[in-house]
Design a protein around this motif. Structure first.
Motif, mmCIF file in Angstrom:
data_model
loop_
_atom_site.group_PDB
_atom_site.id
_atom_site.type_symbol
_atom_site.label_atom_id
_atom_site.label_comp_id
_atom_site.label_asym_id
_atom_site.label_seq_id
_atom_site.Cartn_x
_atom_site.Cartn_y
_atom_site.Cartn_z
ATOM 1 N N ARG A 1 15.489 -17.852 -13.948
ATOM 2 C CA ARG A 1 16.246 -16.743 -13.377
ATOM 3 C C ARG A 1 17.709 -16.905 -13.737
ATOM 4 O O ARG A 1 18.146 -17.967 -14.153
ATOM 5 C CB ARG A 1 16.105 -16.745 -11.845
ATOM 6 C CG ARG A 1 14.685 -16.643 -11.365
ATOM 7 C CD ARG A 1 14.257 -15.231 -11.345
ATOM 8 N NE ARG A 1 12.924 -15.123 -10.777
ATOM 9 C CZ ARG A 1 12.159 -14.091 -10.980
ATOM 10 N NH1 ARG A 1 12.580 -13.100 -11.722
ATOM 11 N NH2 ARG A 1 10.971 -14.039 -10.454
ATOM 12 N N ARG A 2 18.478 -15.856 -13.529
ATOM 13 C CA ARG A 2 19.913 -15.960 -13.784
ATOM 14 C C ARG A 2 20.524 -16.943 -12.798
ATOM 15 O O ARG A 2 20.118 -17.025 -11.640
ATOM 16 C CB ARG A 2 20.596 -14.604 -13.742
ATOM 17 C CG ARG A 2 20.523 -13.918 -12.408
ATOM 18 C CD ARG A 2 21.118 -12.547 -12.458
ATOM 19 N NE ARG A 2 22.540 -12.649 -12.221
ATOM 20 C CZ ARG A 2 23.342 -11.625 -12.115
ATOM 21 N NH1 ARG A 2 22.880 -10.416 -12.222
ATOM 22 N NH2 ARG A 2 24.614 -11.802 -11.893
ATOM 23 N N SER A 3 21.472 -17.689 -13.264
ATOM 24 C CA SER A 3 22.063 -18.741 -12.438
ATOM 25 C C SER A 3 23.452 -18.382 -11.935
ATOM 26 O O SER A 3 24.046 -19.151 -11.189
ATOM 27 C CB SER A 3 22.123 -20.053 -13.231
ATOM 28 O OG SER A 3 22.961 -19.899 -14.354
ATOM 29 N N VAL A 4 23.954 -17.215 -12.341
ATOM 30 C CA VAL A 4 25.298 -16.815 -11.964
ATOM 31 C C VAL A 4 25.205 -15.524 -11.161
ATOM 32 O O VAL A 4 24.602 -14.548 -11.612
ATOM 33 C CB VAL A 4 26.179 -16.597 -13.223
ATOM 34 C CG1 VAL A 4 27.591 -16.199 -12.834
ATOM 35 C CG2 VAL A 4 26.197 -17.850 -14.078
ATOM 36 N N SER A 5 25.812 -15.505 -9.974
ATOM 37 C CA SER A 5 25.757 -14.320 -9.121
ATOM 38 C C SER A 5 26.758 -13.269 -9.596
ATOM 39 O O SER A 5 27.687 -13.569 -10.351
ATOM 40 C CB SER A 5 26.072 -14.701 -7.675
ATOM 41 O OG SER A 5 27.439 -15.053 -7.553
ATOM 42 N N GLU A 6 26.579 -12.042 -9.138
ATOM 43 C CA GLU A 6 27.518 -10.961 -9.470
ATOM 44 C C GLU A 6 28.930 -11.317 -9.027
ATOM 45 O O GLU A 6 29.900 -11.030 -9.724
ATOM 46 C CB GLU A 6 27.086 -9.653 -8.808
ATOM 47 C CG GLU A 6 25.944 -8.967 -9.499
ATOM 48 C CD GLU A 6 26.287 -8.504 -10.894
ATOM 49 O OE1 GLU A 6 27.428 -8.057 -11.140
ATOM 50 O OE2 GLU A 6 25.407 -8.597 -11.763
ATOM 51 N N GLU A 7 29.055 -11.946 -7.867
ATOM 52 C CA GLU A 7 30.368 -12.331 -7.360
ATOM 53 C C GLU A 7 31.053 -13.326 -8.291
ATOM 54 O O GLU A 7 32.253 -13.238 -8.546
ATOM 55 C CB GLU A 7 30.269 -12.919 -5.947
ATOM 56 C CG GLU A 7 29.793 -11.932 -4.892
ATOM 57 C CD GLU A 7 28.289 -11.706 -4.915
ATOM 58 O OE1 GLU A 7 27.532 -12.623 -5.289
ATOM 59 O OE2 GLU A 7 27.873 -10.578 -4.587
ATOM 60 N N GLU A 8 30.264 -14.279 -8.812
ATOM 61 C CA GLU A 8 30.831 -15.254 -9.742
ATOM 62 C C GLU A 8 31.268 -14.585 -11.045
ATOM 63 O O GLU A 8 32.322 -14.904 -11.588
ATOM 64 C CB GLU A 8 29.820 -16.369 -10.039
ATOM 65 C CG GLU A 8 29.615 -17.316 -8.880
ATOM 66 C CD GLU A 8 28.530 -18.312 -9.178
ATOM 67 O OE1 GLU A 8 28.864 -19.511 -9.260
ATOM 68 O OE2 GLU A 8 27.365 -17.903 -9.338
ATOM 69 N N VAL A 9 30.470 -13.656 -11.543
ATOM 70 C CA VAL A 9 30.818 -12.949 -12.770
ATOM 71 C C VAL A 9 32.129 -12.197 -12.569
ATOM 72 O O VAL A 9 33.033 -12.264 -13.415
ATOM 73 C CB VAL A 9 29.692 -11.980 -13.197
ATOM 74 C CG1 VAL A 9 30.157 -11.066 -14.324
ATOM 75 C CG2 VAL A 9 28.454 -12.751 -13.609
ATOM 76 N N LYS A 10 32.266 -11.505 -11.454
ATOM 77 C CA LYS A 10 33.500 -10.770 -11.171
ATOM 78 C C LYS A 10 34.694 -11.718 -11.088
ATOM 79 O O LYS A 10 35.772 -11.412 -11.593
ATOM 80 C CB LYS A 10 33.358 -9.971 -9.880
ATOM 81 C CG LYS A 10 32.448 -8.784 -10.019
ATOM 82 C CD LYS A 10 32.267 -8.067 -8.705
ATOM 83 C CE LYS A 10 31.234 -6.970 -8.865
ATOM 84 N NZ LYS A 10 30.918 -6.322 -7.610
#
Length: 113
Positions: free
Chosen positions: A72-81
């Motif tokens: 699964r993806r390991s980076v959350s939307e918040e982290e990307v932002k």
């Protein structure tokens, strides 16, 4: 949609490392299939180092679907932002970008690159 479009939409937000792991896991699909077939037929598998491309089927979307159960993806939307904000404030920018921020030819600079 095409298989590539499906794959792209399903992996939205995956990091480079996530994609590497997903692709690696998906690429095991044809090998595992060959192993299962050999077990059912009671045959011998070729030694790992002696497998050739023509002995394996191509990797298909179903291989990615199965691999995605494990990767699964390991980076959350918040982290990307947060990373995007940091990069816009402190990250590198193209030195050859004009006033509108549009970069010129990637390799057409004057110092011989």
């Amino acid at each position: 949609p095409s298989e590539l479009s499906t794959l792209l939409s399903k992996t939205e937000g995956y990091s480079g490392s996530d994609m590497r792991a997903l692709i690696q896991e998906a690429s095991y699909g044809p090998v595992r299939e060959l192993q299962r077939a050999a077990m059912v037929d009671g045959g011998q598998l070729p030694a790992a180092g002696s497998l050739t491309a023509d002995q394996l089927r191509p990797v298909v979307l179903e291989d990615f679907r199965r691999a995605a159960r494990q990767q699964r993806r390991s980076v959350s939307e918040e982290e990307v932002k947060r990373y995007e904000e940091y990069n816009s404030r402190f990250g590198a920018s193209r030195a050859d970008a004009d006033a509108d921020g549009v970069a010129g030819s990637q390799w057409g600079d004057d110092d011989g690159w």
